[in-house]
Design a protein around this motif. Structure first.
Motif, PDB file in Angstrom:
ATOM      1  N   VAL A   1       0.819  -1.209   0.000  1.00  0.00           N
ATOM      2  CA  VAL A   1       0.000   0.000   0.000  1.00  0.00           C
ATOM      3  C   VAL A   1       0.854   1.261   0.000  1.00  0.00           C
TER       4      VAL A   1
ATOM      5  N   LEU B   1       4.676   3.788  -3.744  1.00  0.00           N
ATOM      6  CA  LEU B   1       4.137   4.699  -4.746  1.00  0.00           C
ATOM      7  C   LEU B   1       4.772   4.505  -6.121  1.00  0.00           C
TER       8      LEU B   1
ATOM      9  N   GLU C   1       2.626   4.095  -9.344  1.00  0.00           N
ATOM     10  CA  GLU C   1       1.717   5.155  -9.781  1.00  0.00           C
ATOM     11  C   GLU C   1       2.235   5.786 -11.074  1.00  0.00           C
TER      12      GLU C   1
ATOM     13  N   LYS D   1      -4.195   5.964  -1.409  1.00  0.00           N
ATOM     14  CA  LYS D   1      -3.966   4.533  -1.484  1.00  0.00           C
ATOM     15  C   LYS D   1      -4.464   3.820  -0.221  1.00  0.00           C
TER      16      LYS D   1
ATOM     17  N   GLU E   1      -8.217   3.609  -0.462  1.00  0.00           N
ATOM     18  CA  GLU E   1      -8.648   2.550  -1.367  1.00  0.00           C
ATOM     19  C   GLU E   1      -8.494   1.171  -0.731  1.00  0.00           C
TER      20      GLU E   1
END
Length: 470
Positions: free
Chosen positions: A283, A286, A289, A316, A319
């Motif tokens: 999670v 990054l 992305e 994130k 989500e």
């Protein structure tokens, strides 16, 4: 939970961690069936929001320079403020050095310091009538988060998690990014079970905070929860070790009569920490992305890189099912050097905040996510020295977006100079009651029995501001 032998069976399924993931999925199902304290709970009301992202500007942003347009203050710039003479001597009114303009179809007045946020004017519910009890940072910051200036009480995030549970048993339900080192009450659970307290990522007195002060290079290890990895023992060995500790905890609880909120909290926290090892790195990474997404948040720009990463990380986490996420940005306490320091602060957060709103909206997440921006109080319309403003707890501004609030509106107002809220005053208790209501929680029913009394976030106060709800 199943017996230790069953746990180890799942752990040994493969050598690359997929066996653990299978165990984690089963553990989640079992925890929900067993009535885990983190299991999703039915709200009191129909919820408008499922998640909260609280962008906390520690130090008190100047409302009269950002979101509370006062043409009278500008017109009377330099004039004395005789009503304040007893406390401030020859205090003089100071008009904002920055221009305000109307934005969006709603025509909200927003300062030129926030050009990117201004593009989202029609999403913002700007509350110009906030009040709090004490114009001192430690007390006001504590009240912003817990409802009280004096006592150790559960934080807003802890109450939300206690009332609603979480949607991902492998992650904390309440995460705080870059919290101040001296403000543990802002994410503490107090007398609620320990499992409801916030989990800290980064955090110290620096604006960037902890691991975020380093340049991100795509590795999850650079921005992670402290001690989430165990380099000394395998998952199987950790499970064996934890089984022993949990057996001792269960024995202790049985010796105490079968129930103990403290021991139960420890047991749940240990199990959650073990499950987090598989979920957290994924999670918080990054690197997958897109460049467009990173640009949207200002990642890669020296001014916005740190806060941009934190905002993207919040999306994130959201989500992934985290219920309540708080990001703190410090150093908004401009007693002097207002023109330079406030400009610098706004440059750091404007693009990331606007990027977060746009990203949530285009992913269909904003409607279920309450985004909050604000600090513990505001600043005075009169100057402090030649280029600063003092504390003001009698009237300040906070905005919310998404999560069932009306966009493109101002709620309440201060007097013509911005000293004091005079219409639709919203005390911190009222704001807490309103946030809980948006989450589907009745602030009068969300209670916890402690020391012979039913406690709640709003104590014996709080009025829901139904006028701001869509």
């Amino acid at each position: 939970m199943n017996a230790p032998s069953n746990r180890r069976q799942f752990l040994k399924t493969t050598s690359n961690g997929f066996g653990y993931l299978a165990f984690a999925a089963l553990a989640q199902q079992q925890a929900l069936r067993a009535g885990s304290p983190l299991a999703p709970k039915n709200p009191h009301l129909q919820p408008r929001a499922k998640h909260v992202i609280f962008l906390c500007m520690q130090g008190a942003p100047s409302h009269v320079d950002l979101l509370d347009y006062k043409p009278k203050l500008t017109a009377d710039d330099g004039k004395s403020a005789p009503a304040l003479a007893g406390r401030y001597g020859q205090a003089k009114l100071m008009g904002s050095p920055w221009k305000f303009n109307r934005h969006g179809k709603s025509g909200l007045w927003i300062s030129e310091l926030l050009p990117s946020l201004a593009k989202h004017a029609d999403d913002l519910c700007v509350i110009n009538s906030m009040t709090t009890d004490v114009p001192a940072h430690p007390q006001a910051f504590t009240q912003l988060h817990t409802g009280t200036t004096q006592f150790v009480r559960p934080s807003l995030g802890s109450w939300a998690l206690y009332g609603l549970g979480t949607q991902n048993e492998n992650l904390p339900g309440f995460i705080t990014i870059n919290p101040p080192a001296n403000a543990t009450r802002s994410y503490g659970s107090a007398f609620l079970p320990a499992i409801y307290q916030g989990t800290k990522i980064g955090g110290n007195s620096l604006p960037g905070g902890g691991a975020f002060a380093r340049r991100y290079n795509g590795a999850a290890e650079e921005t992670s929860i402290a001690n989430v990895k165990n380099d000394r023992y395998s998952l199987d060995t950790q499970r064996t070790q934890l089984d022993l500790v949990q057996a001792l905890n269960q024995s202790r609880m049985a010796a105490d009569g079968g129930t103990s909120a403290e021991v139960e909290g420890v047991i749940e926290s240990y199990e959650l920490a073990f499950r987090m090892q598989a979920e957290v790195p994924k999670v918080l990474d990054l690197s997958q992305e897109t460049d467009a997404t990173k640009d949207l948040y200002g990642i890669g720009n020296d001014n916005t890189d740190t806060f941009g990463k934190q905002c993207l990380m919040a999306r994130k986490l959201l989500e992934a099912g985290v219920r309540f996420i708080e990001i703190t940005h410090g150093n908004w306490d401009q007693h002097f050097n207002l023109k330079t320091a406030l400009q610098r602060n706004c440059d750091a957060i404007d693009t990331p905040v606007a990027g977060l709103l746009q990203d949530l909206k285009q992913r269909g997440l904003l409607k279920d996510t309450l985004v909050i921006w604000g600090g513990e109080f505001g600043r005075t319309p009169h100057s402090q020295g030649d280029d600063g403003r003092d504390h003001n707890n009698k009237g300040f501004t906070l905005w919310m977006a998404g999560g069932g609030v009306k966009g493109g509106m101002n709620y309440g107002k201060t007097d013509e100079y911005g000293y004091e809220a005079e219409e639709n005053k919203m005390h911190i208790h009222d704001w807490h009651a309103t946030v809980l209501h948006l989450l589907g929680l009745d602030h009068e029913k969300l209670t916890y029995r402690y020391a012979g009394r039913d406690f709640r976030l709003t104590d014996v106060y709080g009025t829901v501001a139904s006028e701001i709800m869509a």
